[in-house]
Design an enzyme around this catalytic site. Structure first.
Site, mmCIF file in Angstrom:
data_model
loop_
_atom_site.group_PDB
_atom_site.id
_atom_site.type_symbol
_atom_site.label_atom_id
_atom_site.label_comp_id
_atom_site.label_asym_id
_atom_site.label_seq_id
_atom_site.Cartn_x
_atom_site.Cartn_y
_atom_site.Cartn_z
ATOM 1 N N ASN A 10 0.869 -1.171 0.000
ATOM 2 C CA ASN A 10 0.000 0.000 0.000
ATOM 3 C C ASN A 10 0.910 1.226 0.000
ATOM 4 O O ASN A 10 1.505 1.551 1.018
ATOM 5 C CB ASN A 10 -0.897 -0.004 1.244
ATOM 6 C CG ASN A 10 -1.660 1.300 1.390
ATOM 7 O OD1 ASN A 10 -1.823 2.042 0.423
ATOM 8 N ND2 ASN A 10 -2.132 1.576 2.600
ATOM 9 N N TRP A 11 0.994 1.867 -1.153
ATOM 10 C CA TRP A 11 1.914 3.019 -1.275
ATOM 11 C C TRP A 11 1.335 4.303 -0.703
ATOM 12 O O TRP A 11 2.012 5.333 -0.708
ATOM 13 C CB TRP A 11 2.289 3.240 -2.746
ATOM 14 C CG TRP A 11 3.318 2.292 -3.261
ATOM 15 C CD1 TRP A 11 3.984 1.320 -2.558
ATOM 16 C CD2 TRP A 11 3.823 2.226 -4.602
ATOM 17 N NE1 TRP A 11 4.857 0.652 -3.373
ATOM 18 C CE2 TRP A 11 4.775 1.196 -4.632
ATOM 19 C CE3 TRP A 11 3.548 2.928 -5.772
ATOM 20 C CZ2 TRP A 11 5.479 0.853 -5.795
ATOM 21 C CZ3 TRP A 11 4.228 2.593 -6.936
ATOM 22 C CH2 TRP A 11 5.187 1.568 -6.933
ATOM 23 N N LYS A 12 0.089 4.267 -0.281
ATOM 24 C CA LYS A 12 -0.571 5.474 0.248
ATOM 25 C C LYS A 12 -0.391 6.635 -0.737
ATOM 26 O O LYS A 12 -0.353 6.405 -1.946
ATOM 27 C CB LYS A 12 -0.030 5.816 1.641
ATOM 28 C CG LYS A 12 0.014 4.611 2.567
ATOM 29 C CD LYS A 12 0.293 4.985 3.991
ATOM 30 C CE LYS A 12 0.540 3.732 4.801
ATOM 31 N NZ LYS A 12 0.072 3.820 6.154
ATOM 32 N N HIS A 96 -9.458 0.946 4.397
ATOM 33 C CA HIS A 96 -8.209 1.138 5.136
ATOM 34 C C HIS A 96 -8.475 2.074 6.312
ATOM 35 O O HIS A 96 -9.302 2.978 6.218
ATOM 36 C CB HIS A 96 -7.143 1.730 4.199
ATOM 37 C CG HIS A 96 -5.783 1.757 4.817
ATOM 38 N ND1 HIS A 96 -5.397 2.743 5.696
ATOM 39 C CD2 HIS A 96 -4.734 0.905 4.716
ATOM 40 C CE1 HIS A 96 -4.147 2.496 6.096
ATOM 41 N NE2 HIS A 96 -3.733 1.379 5.517
ATOM 42 N N GLU A 98 -6.966 4.531 7.388
ATOM 43 C CA GLU A 98 -6.804 5.968 7.079
ATOM 44 C C GLU A 98 -8.045 6.487 6.359
ATOM 45 O O GLU A 98 -8.405 7.656 6.511
ATOM 46 C CB GLU A 98 -5.511 6.181 6.268
ATOM 47 C CG GLU A 98 -4.287 6.016 7.154
ATOM 48 C CD GLU A 98 -3.030 5.540 6.451
ATOM 49 O OE1 GLU A 98 -2.957 5.592 5.214
ATOM 50 O OE2 GLU A 98 -2.105 5.096 7.169
ATOM 51 N N GLU A 168 -5.480 -4.996 10.442
ATOM 52 C CA GLU A 168 -4.503 -3.933 10.634
ATOM 53 C C GLU A 168 -4.816 -3.181 11.926
ATOM 54 O O GLU A 168 -5.652 -2.259 11.925
ATOM 55 C CB GLU A 168 -4.547 -2.954 9.457
ATOM 56 C CG GLU A 168 -4.181 -3.595 8.137
ATOM 57 C CD GLU A 168 -3.500 -2.593 7.210
ATOM 58 O OE1 GLU A 168 -2.393 -2.901 6.741
ATOM 59 O OE2 GLU A 168 -4.054 -1.508 6.977
ATOM 60 N N GLY A 174 2.202 2.480 10.639
ATOM 61 C CA GLY A 174 3.094 3.627 10.491
ATOM 62 C C GLY A 174 3.749 4.067 11.785
ATOM 63 O O GLY A 174 4.348 5.135 11.856
ATOM 64 N N SER A 214 3.313 -1.939 10.336
ATOM 65 C CA SER A 214 4.767 -1.903 10.518
ATOM 66 C C SER A 214 5.448 -3.238 10.200
ATOM 67 O O SER A 214 6.387 -3.639 10.895
ATOM 68 C CB SER A 214 5.128 -1.424 11.927
ATOM 69 O OG SER A 214 4.639 -0.100 12.127
ATOM 70 N N GLY A 235 2.848 -0.977 4.269
ATOM 71 C CA GLY A 235 2.854 0.435 3.901
ATOM 72 C C GLY A 235 4.274 0.931 3.682
ATOM 73 O O GLY A 235 4.890 0.707 2.636
ATOM 74 N N GLY A 236 4.828 1.580 4.682
ATOM 75 C CA GLY A 236 6.136 2.248 4.570
ATOM 76 C C GLY A 236 7.231 1.392 3.946
ATOM 77 O O GLY A 236 7.967 1.858 3.060
HETATM 78 C C1 PEP Z 1 -0.726 0.216 5.762
HETATM 79 O O1 PEP Z 1 -0.697 1.321 5.248
HETATM 80 O O2 PEP Z 1 -1.646 -0.563 5.466
HETATM 81 C C2 PEP Z 1 0.325 -0.160 6.693
HETATM 82 C C3 PEP Z 1 0.248 -1.312 7.297
HETATM 83 O O3 PEP Z 1 1.348 0.750 6.866
HETATM 84 P P1 PEP Z 1 2.770 0.480 7.602
HETATM 85 O O4 PEP Z 1 3.296 -0.819 7.054
HETATM 86 O O5 PEP Z 1 3.602 1.655 7.233
HETATM 87 O O6 PEP Z 1 2.481 0.369 9.067
#
Ligand code: PEP
Length: 250
Positions: A10-12, A96, A98, A168, A174, A214, A235-236
């Site tokens: 997930n590149w956001k 998601h 967010e 999640e 994040g 994470s 994500g990150g």
């Molecule tokens: C996400 O955006 O779904 C996520 C899990 O982000 P991160 O891996 O950065 O916690």
């Protein structure tokens, strides 16, 4: 049948089309001929076409991070399932945290989007997960049950096979705080048992439940060792080709 592991990025709201192209230049050679896991990258809308062009023939699928529940209409700024399919996207992340937190998405709205995604043969990655206050108040299971029931309301077992769920925990997204493999595994067990109640044992046993929060190259192996964890939503750590490839190779 064993569940095929599923690793999604997930590149956001990161990466221009040129940056997306650069990512694939580095990433595809690192995962060439990788068969064990299904790999999906979800860029922002403006990079989806570039990502599809770059990934065609590679075995890496491309998805969106959101969509509207209507096929078309006066919904300024929105994107439909038909539009995503027309450019070759195959997956879509729905609900998601967010989107829930900053764009007021509810289980009811996510449920509508899920029905539309299934109708249009997009593979939905539906997110559930508790916030820190809910976990601290001992309400994790209650939240997961409410979200699972809400997002799956009115879905028939016969239509449910493509659904992927991502657990999640919001406190882990994040933040660098990963759920322990046991915490994630317990939560996945709660979701799977509820899916068995709602849609039957067969659907529940073949359902892929991803962990997200994470995930990094150094914790992916331990998480993926859990029988209940069928993949990761990253994500990150998915923004860098080396780091995401290491996770794919957990
Ligand atoms: C996400 O955006 O779904 C996520 C899990 O982000 P991160 O891996 O950065 O916690």
């Amino acid at each position: 049948m064993p569940r095929k592991p599923f690793i999604a990025a997930n590149w956001k709201m990161y990466k221009t089309p040129a940056q997306a192209q650069d990512f694939f230049k580095g990433f595809l050679s690192l995962v060439a001929n990788h068969q064990r896991d299904e790999i999906v990258v979800c860029p922002s809308f403006t990079s989806i076409s570039v990502a599809i062009a770059a990934a065609t023939g590679s075995g890496v699928a491309i998805g969106a991070q959101n969509m509207h529940f209507a096929e078309e209409g006066a919904y300024t700024g929105e994107t439909s399932a038909l539009m995503l399919r027309a450019i070759g996207a195959t997956h879509v992340i729905l609900g998601h945290s967010e989107r829930r937190q900053y764009f007021a998405e509810t289980d009811d709205l996510i449920n509508k989007k899920l029905k539309t995604a299934l109708q249009h043969h997009l593979i939905p990655i539906v997110c559930v997960g508790e916030v820190l206050a809910e976990r601290e108040a001992g309400k994790t299971d209650e939240v997961l049950l409410r979200q699972t029931r809400g997002v799956l309301a009115g879905i028939a077992a016969a239509d449910a096979a493509p659904i992927v769920i991502a657990y999640e925990p919001v406190w882990a997204i994040g933040t660098g705080k990963t759920a322990t493999p046991q915490i994630a595994s317990e939560a996945h067990g709660v979701v799977r048992a509820e899916v068995a109640q709602l849609l039957g044992r067969e659907v529940a046993e073949s359902l892929r439940i991803l962990y997200g929060g994470s995930v990094k190259p150094d914790n992916a192996t331990a998480l993926m060792a859990e029988a209940e964890i069928d993949g990761a939503l990253v994500g990150g750590a998915s923004l860098d080709p080396q780091s995401f490839a290491k996770i794919v190779h957990y």
